[in-house]
Design an enzyme around this catalytic site. Sequence first.
Site, mmCIF file in Angstrom:
data_model
loop_
_atom_site.group_PDB
_atom_site.id
_atom_site.type_symbol
_atom_site.label_atom_id
_atom_site.label_comp_id
_atom_site.label_asym_id
_atom_site.label_seq_id
_atom_site.Cartn_x
_atom_site.Cartn_y
_atom_site.Cartn_z
ATOM 1 N N HIS A 145 -31.672 -53.649 -4.071
ATOM 2 C CA HIS A 145 -30.634 -53.640 -5.210
ATOM 3 C C HIS A 145 -29.293 -54.288 -4.773
ATOM 4 O O HIS A 145 -28.772 -54.899 -5.713
ATOM 5 C CB HIS A 145 -30.504 -52.174 -5.525
ATOM 6 C CG HIS A 145 -31.519 -51.823 -6.682
ATOM 7 N ND1 HIS A 145 -31.706 -52.228 -7.885
ATOM 8 C CD2 HIS A 145 -32.841 -51.433 -6.195
ATOM 9 C CE1 HIS A 145 -32.922 -51.635 -8.475
ATOM 10 N NE2 HIS A 145 -33.604 -51.337 -7.502
ATOM 11 N N ASP A 155 -42.065 -55.263 -8.861
ATOM 12 C CA ASP A 155 -43.106 -54.239 -8.337
ATOM 13 C C ASP A 155 -44.435 -54.750 -8.701
ATOM 14 O O ASP A 155 -45.283 -54.431 -7.752
ATOM 15 C CB ASP A 155 -42.953 -53.149 -9.398
ATOM 16 C CG ASP A 155 -41.751 -52.248 -8.711
ATOM 17 O OD1 ASP A 155 -41.620 -51.821 -7.701
ATOM 18 O OD2 ASP A 155 -41.099 -51.313 -9.538
ATOM 19 N N GLU A 161 -45.946 -54.041 -14.788
ATOM 20 C CA GLU A 161 -45.661 -54.054 -13.204
ATOM 21 C C GLU A 161 -46.740 -53.057 -12.480
ATOM 22 O O GLU A 161 -46.292 -53.260 -11.088
ATOM 23 C CB GLU A 161 -44.243 -53.276 -12.908
ATOM 24 C CG GLU A 161 -43.995 -51.970 -13.667
ATOM 25 C CD GLU A 161 -42.552 -51.760 -13.889
ATOM 26 O OE1 GLU A 161 -41.573 -52.324 -12.808
ATOM 27 O OE2 GLU A 161 -42.023 -50.895 -14.488
ATOM 28 N N CYS A 220 -38.790 -60.250 -16.414
ATOM 29 C CA CYS A 220 -37.451 -59.698 -16.274
ATOM 30 C C CYS A 220 -37.368 -59.425 -14.625
ATOM 31 O O CYS A 220 -36.493 -58.929 -14.468
ATOM 32 C CB CYS A 220 -37.133 -58.538 -16.991
ATOM 33 S SG CYS A 220 -38.221 -56.826 -16.858
#
Length: 541
Positions: free
Chosen positions: A188, A453, A429, A500
């Site tokens: 992240h 993912d 995902e 996304c």
Amino acid sequence: MLKLSGKPVYKGIAIGPVVVLKPHGQQIKRTKIENIEAEISRFAKAGEKAAEQLVKLYDKAVGEVGEASAAIFEVHKMMLEDEDYLEAIQNMIRIEKVNAEYAVAKTGDNFAEMFAGMDDDYMRARAADVQDISNRLIRNLMGKEEIDLNSIEPSIIVADDLSPSETVQMDKKKILAFVTVHGSANSHTSILARMMNIPALIGVPVDLEEIQTGMQAVVNGFLGEVYFEPTEEICCQAEDKIKEELEKQKLLQILKGQENVTLDGKKINIYANVGSVGDIGYALENDAGGIGLFRSEFLYIGRSDFPTEEEQFQAYKQALQMMADKKVIIRTLDIGADKQADYFNLGKEDNPAMGYRAIRICLKQPDIFKTQLRALLRAAVYGNLSIMYPMITSVEEVLKIYEIIKEVQEELEKMQIPYKLPEQGIMIETPAAVMISDELAELVDFFSIGTNDLTQYTLAIDRQNEKLDDFYKPHHKAILKMIGMVVDNAHKCGKWAGICGELGADLELTKEFLRMGVDELSVSPSMILKIRQSVRAIVVF
């Protein structure tokens, strides 16, 4: 001059002072003291300083995030005044004749363990608070100044690694670059760097004891190099490169207000991924068509208790109002794996990426889920909201979500609270969701493919494991085939499908995604105009 190399996760150049963030863990030595009263007095002064620090933090937080979110500092101040806690520390100093640092550390551990073992959720959450207070007292006793990342001048952040909870609390305008010893290109921190359009290096063998806060540095994200106390020549080269990049950015500004349409007339929506209301400014600045992923979990991390329904409602409402009539897709709580919040008490898992996370938590703990859903349905009245559910693997999960949604609607109606049921979609995902996407498409309004993912689950690679970065291949044929399959199944049911995940910003694949018929790409704000530039130069067929 010290030159070190690492792996770039965002290409750019930065020059500025360094702020070193050292690991929170502190080695506290037990030492025998002779003057007990002097040690008690030293402890008292550390407590007075801590109280002053908490008042300043509370006042600052009230102005920036409101009273509800700032209340945590009042809780910390109350714990700092707790007689049982203070007496336990003072008694240890008197009876065992130990230094205050050791007494505070030992008492903090004991109290935290006691709170963590309680049945009440609220009291269990206080374990993290007492540790925070203890660490603050120890820092004061040791004469270590706390770095306020919101009040520093623009700086290059150097750290061992950064957690999502650390990055989310930073004033992003004060960050020139990230340099970390560890971390993955898919972490992240890396995602944040790409969103903010700032250079970041991981895997840099920095000695955090050797590098000092205040030193000058140059970070070159193009070459994957960082220079501490650089020469004048290196600084001049960096400044020239910065000017060159600024010129490129100016050329991209011409694309603002232009359509995302190919040379042969194929249109696509380009939206932004954001982590908070504060990030929406980046989306608007870069002319995003909407918000394709609002990571609501960042309302939960970096704090010691659950956000209330009202806190969430205000955040979602503000996001919708800022985006006017543009679409805002809010992903429901996706906590777990690398995104942790102690008060959830999730426990240690051998394989957290495969464990108790995201929609699984929401379905197992519906009270948490309902609070968020009530806030979302209430906020939907104020703009163009869509809700997106993460980590779906079955039809049964979607049907269970709809049952809970119905219960929330009934609760709001009973209380005569205005609400609106928005568009509802799911994230694709997991390979399971891909394989039954034809069935899922009949139940939902849209798909959004979370390629981060999806890639890790398909390739059996933990995307947070930096040792596996060389094996993490998002261009793998299996991933691209899966994306194509999901888009086809969505279109057969008259639904739209977007991407996304980070792969959506991969300029090498833009043409391929257009050929597949992908309806929307949601990317870091810094990539929006670059994607638009690429789209407008493409002939799809």
